[in-house]
Design an enzyme around this catalytic site. Structure first.
Site, PDB file in Angstrom:
ATOM      1  N   GLU A   1      -0.065  -5.396  -7.187  1.00 35.92           N
ATOM      2  CA  GLU A   1      -0.597  -4.243  -7.927  1.00 35.92           C
ATOM      3  C   GLU A   1       0.332  -3.077  -7.619  1.00 35.92           C
ATOM      4  OE1 GLU A   1      -2.946  -4.242 -10.043  1.00 35.92           O
ATOM      5  OE2 GLU A   1      -4.008  -6.106  -9.643  1.00 35.92           O
TER       6      GLU A   1
ATOM      7  N   GLU B   1       6.629   8.112 -11.301  1.00 37.90           N
ATOM      8  CA  GLU B   1       5.232   8.409 -11.013  1.00 37.90           C
ATOM      9  C   GLU B   1       5.175   9.767 -10.323  1.00 37.90           C
ATOM     10  OE1 GLU B   1       4.004   5.106  -8.513  1.00 37.90           O
ATOM     11  OE2 GLU B   1       2.062   5.158  -9.486  1.00 37.90           O
TER      12      GLU B   1
ATOM     13  N   CYS C   1      -2.623   5.032  -9.107  1.00 38.55           N
ATOM     14  CA  CYS C   1      -1.684   4.268  -9.930  1.00 38.55           C
ATOM     15  C   CYS C   1      -2.078   4.377 -11.398  1.00 38.55           C
ATOM     16  CB  CYS C   1      -1.684   2.814  -9.504  1.00 38.55           C
ATOM     17  SG  CYS C   1      -3.340   2.126  -9.480  1.00 38.55           S
TER      18      CYS C   1
ATOM     19  N   LYS D   1      -3.476  -5.490   6.425  1.00 36.28           N
ATOM     20  CA  LYS D   1      -2.673  -4.403   6.994  1.00 36.28           C
ATOM     21  C   LYS D   1      -2.878  -3.158   6.145  1.00 36.28           C
ATOM     22  CE  LYS D   1       1.119  -2.543   6.426  1.00 36.28           C
ATOM     23  NZ  LYS D   1       0.623  -1.182   6.702  1.00 36.28           N
TER      24      LYS D   1
HETATM   25  P1  NAD Z   1       3.857   1.959  -0.369  1.00 36.87           P
HETATM   26  O1  NAD Z   1       4.507   0.904  -1.179  1.00 36.87           O
HETATM   27  O2  NAD Z   1       4.693   2.930   0.356  1.00 36.87           O
HETATM   28  O3  NAD Z   1       2.914   1.309   0.736  1.00 36.87           O
HETATM   29  C1  NAD Z   1       1.880   0.403   0.428  1.00 36.87           C
HETATM   30  C2  NAD Z   1       1.603  -0.444   1.650  1.00 36.87           C
HETATM   31  O4  NAD Z   1       2.758  -1.220   1.942  1.00 36.87           O
HETATM   32  C3  NAD Z   1       1.276   0.331   2.921  1.00 36.87           C
HETATM   33  O5  NAD Z   1       0.338  -0.384   3.677  1.00 36.87           O
HETATM   34  C4  NAD Z   1       2.619   0.347   3.636  1.00 36.87           C
HETATM   35  O6  NAD Z   1       2.479   0.499   5.046  1.00 36.87           O
HETATM   36  C5  NAD Z   1       3.130  -1.023   3.288  1.00 36.87           C
HETATM   37  N1  NAD Z   1       4.573  -1.179   3.393  1.00 36.87           N
HETATM   38  C6  NAD Z   1       5.541  -0.257   3.192  1.00 36.87           C
HETATM   39  N2  NAD Z   1       6.764  -0.804   3.407  1.00 36.87           N
HETATM   40  C7  NAD Z   1       6.545  -2.110   3.727  1.00 36.87           C
HETATM   41  C8  NAD Z   1       7.397  -3.199   4.054  1.00 36.87           C
HETATM   42  N3  NAD Z   1       8.726  -3.079   4.087  1.00 36.87           N
HETATM   43  N4  NAD Z   1       6.828  -4.390   4.345  1.00 36.87           N
HETATM   44  C9  NAD Z   1       5.496  -4.543   4.305  1.00 36.87           C
HETATM   45  N5  NAD Z   1       4.636  -3.556   3.997  1.00 36.87           N
HETATM   46  C10 NAD Z   1       5.158  -2.350   3.711  1.00 36.87           C
HETATM   47  O7  NAD Z   1       2.829   2.665  -1.360  1.00 36.87           O
HETATM   48  P2  NAD Z   1       1.844   3.867  -1.040  1.00 36.87           P
HETATM   49  O8  NAD Z   1       2.644   5.124  -1.001  1.00 36.87           O
HETATM   50  O9  NAD Z   1       0.973   3.542   0.131  1.00 36.87           O
HETATM   51  O10 NAD Z   1       0.913   3.827  -2.323  1.00 36.87           O
HETATM   52  C11 NAD Z   1       1.253   4.444  -3.493  1.00 36.87           C
HETATM   53  C12 NAD Z   1       1.785   3.437  -4.496  1.00 36.87           C
HETATM   54  O11 NAD Z   1       0.805   2.413  -4.676  1.00 36.87           O
HETATM   55  C13 NAD Z   1       1.993   4.030  -5.869  1.00 36.87           C
HETATM   56  O12 NAD Z   1       3.195   3.538  -6.412  1.00 36.87           O
HETATM   57  C14 NAD Z   1       0.802   3.517  -6.659  1.00 36.87           C
HETATM   58  O13 NAD Z   1       1.016   3.445  -8.045  1.00 36.87           O
HETATM   59  C15 NAD Z   1       0.593   2.190  -6.060  1.00 36.87           C
HETATM   60  N6  NAD Z   1      -0.774   1.731  -6.280  1.00 36.87           N
HETATM   61  C16 NAD Z   1      -0.959   0.737  -7.186  1.00 36.87           C
HETATM   62  C17 NAD Z   1      -2.244   0.311  -7.454  1.00 36.87           C
HETATM   63  C18 NAD Z   1      -2.476  -0.774  -8.452  1.00 36.87           C
HETATM   64  O14 NAD Z   1      -3.566  -1.331  -8.431  1.00 36.87           O
HETATM   65  N7  NAD Z   1      -1.544  -1.107  -9.313  1.00 36.87           N
HETATM   66  C19 NAD Z   1      -3.334   0.888  -6.798  1.00 36.87           C
HETATM   67  C20 NAD Z   1      -3.097   1.910  -5.871  1.00 36.87           C
HETATM   68  C21 NAD Z   1      -1.789   2.306  -5.618  1.00 36.87           C
END
Ligand code: NAD
Length: 492
Positions: free
Chosen positions: A262, A393, A296, A186
């Site tokens: 992650e 962040e 991240c 997804k």
């Molecule tokens: P997010 O948590 O809003 O979304 C990530 C994913 O989760 C998306 O596909 C989103 O549609 C999905 N999602 C959101 N709510 C959900 C729910 N209730 N149930 C299931 N899926 C759901 O994060 P984002 O804004 O897309 O990404 C940014 C974040 O990701 C930052 O905090 C960043 O640090 C983190 N990140 C971490 C890494 C790592 O490897 N540690 C890498 C990249 C990004």
């Protein structure tokens, strides 16, 4: 405004707009769609299927059905499919890079860098697939023989974020397939097109029907709940915010799912007075402004020894004022738009808060007065304790400098966060560098470098930054489970 509108239109026409379930592209079961936007001007890029919860279950049906045959496929064959995918990605690199820039905003040169990085997971895990080993030996009592073997965990649910649309997908799909697992992916609804295009590439590379399924949706909660509550699912791998990761961990608990998380970061970037400042400034620019600060691994807090803080600030400001902002497809652009207006408001609020507490703006500090989600590349000096951007962040192009006086204070400030993904340290003193390696609470560390990501390295965090590792020799084990068998001593 585009550099080459004809080429973009042709490419977008070749991106699938449906759900990939059981090897076929199809619309959502209720016909619903949603639109993907270009963050550089807000224009509509493409309309694609928005899965229902039933579509999510259908995707898991396909993954569960395909699992036994894929798990039984010899590792060498699985490896060769991944290797073909790597080769095809090199052939289609320009298309994938352009697609990422259009839907996500990063400059084209950075998108090309992500294609190279993301592709390496396909190559690396094609190599790892054939190196999964068990062991055989006598138990200490000598009464039996112990056999330890590795087995794919089963159908997996992979949820990816918008900031690295290709690499976050390959970092999960490649080890899963190498291990013999099937997947439902997804992607983030802000940037689904790269995953759709890449999924077609996987089919072209010979991934069998049902091994990789993709559900794009605006109805994330219901779709995800349907998949997570299904007893056939065995594993959840998530990359995204810590807040959503915590919710998903709770949802994964009833099924006792294997999980890889992650999550967010709040990376310290520590510059000692004995650092090579040129190296530190190069590292700072890479660690802060790559992906327009939306990584991240982005350095969030620049802790700089007081004696070099002004000079460091002067040099980074000189570099930042030379950036060129614009649509990522334009020649020479180094800073693109943020992902959406919410991200711009967040950066603006964090900067305003820091300034109200006494930080000095050396450059930037404002939204840009143009269409699209742009925030000026910003340098803040003398950021005071208590400022929100030291805890949260930033996820934007804001470089915040905090002076410190000695090594103990640097360690205390660096570790003063619930996150622990990555830390950067700049010093020419070897013993000090080694002390920092031992003292920082961090899953990864850049010692005199500003970017650590590598497919061959175990990527992941401590504390609230996550669970498990992606990449490295460790990455494939996230998708394997261990079986121990005891047999009697054959000589008894
Ligand atoms: P997010 O948590 O809003 O979304 C990530 C994913 O989760 C998306 O596909 C989103 O549609 C999905 N999602 C959101 N709510 C959900 C729910 N209730 N149930 C299931 N899926 C759901 O994060 P984002 O804004 O897309 O990404 C940014 C974040 O990701 C930052 O905090 C960043 O640090 C983190 N990140 C971490 C890494 C790592 O490897 N540690 C890498 C990249 C990004």
């Amino acid at each position: 405004m585009t550099e080459n509108p004809g080429r973009e239109a042709d490419l977008l026409g070749r991106v699938p707009d449906g759900l990939l379930i059981g090897g076929r592209w199809r619309p959502a079961s209720d016909g619903a769609t949603f639109t993907v936007h270009d963050p550089s001007d807000g224009s509509v890029v493409k309309e694609i299927a928005s899965a229902t919860a039933a579509d999510g279950t259908a995707a898991l049906d396909a993954a569960a059905e395909a699992f036994p045959a894929w798990a039984a496929t010899p590792a060498r064959e699985r490896a060769e499919v991944l290797r073909r995918a790597f080769d095809l990605l090199q052939e289609r690199a320009d298309d994938v890079a352009l697609l990422m820039t259009v839907e996500m905003g990063k400059p084209l040169a950075e998108s090309r860098g992500e294609v190279a990085y993301g592709g390496e997971f396909l190559r690396w895990f094609s190599e790892q697939a054939t190196h999964v080993q068990g062991r055989y030996g006598a138990n200490p009592e000598g009464t039996g023989r112990m056999i330890v073997s590795q087995h794919p965990v089963g159908p997996c649910f992979l949820i990816t974020p918008w900031n690295f649309p290709l690499a976050m997908a390959t970092r999960k799909i490649a080890p899963a397939l190498a291990a013999g697992c099937t997947v439902v992916v997804k992607p983030a609804s802000l940037t689904p097109l790269t995953t759709l295009f890449f999924a077609q590439l996987l089919l072209d590379a010979g991934v069998p029907a049902g091994v990789v399924n993709v559900v794009t949706t605006k109805r994330t909660g219901p779709v995800s709940e349907a998949i997570l509550s299904d007893p056939r699912l065995r594993k959840l791998s998530f990359t995204g915010s810590t807040e959503v990761g915590q919710q998903l961990l709770a949802q994964a608990a009833p099924g006792v799912l294997r999980t890889s998380m992650e999550l967010g970061g709040n990376a310290p970037f520590v510059v000692f007075d004995d650092a090579d400042l040129d190296t530190a400034v190069d590292g700072a620019i890479a660690a802060k402004f790559r992906n327009i600060g939306q990584a991240c691994t982005a350095a969030n807090r620049f802790l700089v020894h007081r004696s070099v803080a002004d000079e460091f600030a002067r040099r980074v400001t000189e570099r930042v004022t030379a950036f060129r902002t614009g649509r990522g497809t334009e020649e020479g652009v180094t800073i693109g738009p943020l992902i959406d207006d919410r991200a711009v408001s967040k950066a603006a609020d964090l900067v305003d808060d820091a300034v109200s507490r006494g930080a000095r703006v050396l450059t930037g500090g404002t939204r840009l007065d143009r269409p699209g989600s742009f925030y000026a590349a910003t340098v803040l000096a003398d950021v005071r304790p208590g400022s929100a951007l030291l805890r949260e962040e930033i996820f934007g192009p804001v470089l915040a400098i905090v002076p410190f006086d000695d090594e103990d204070e640097a360690v205390r400030l660096a570790n003063d966060t619930e996150y622990g993904l990555v830390s950067y340290v700049f010093t020419e003193n070897l013993a000090r560098g080694q002390r920092m390696v031992e003292r920082l609470e961090t899953g990864m560390m850049g010692l005199n470098v500003g970017v650590v990501s590598n497919a061959a390295a175990p990527f992941g965090g401590w504390k609230h930054s996550g669970l498990g590792r992606e990449g490295g020799a460790e990455g494939i084990h996230e998708y394997l489970q261990t079986k121990y068998t005891l047999t009697p001593d054959p000589f008894a």
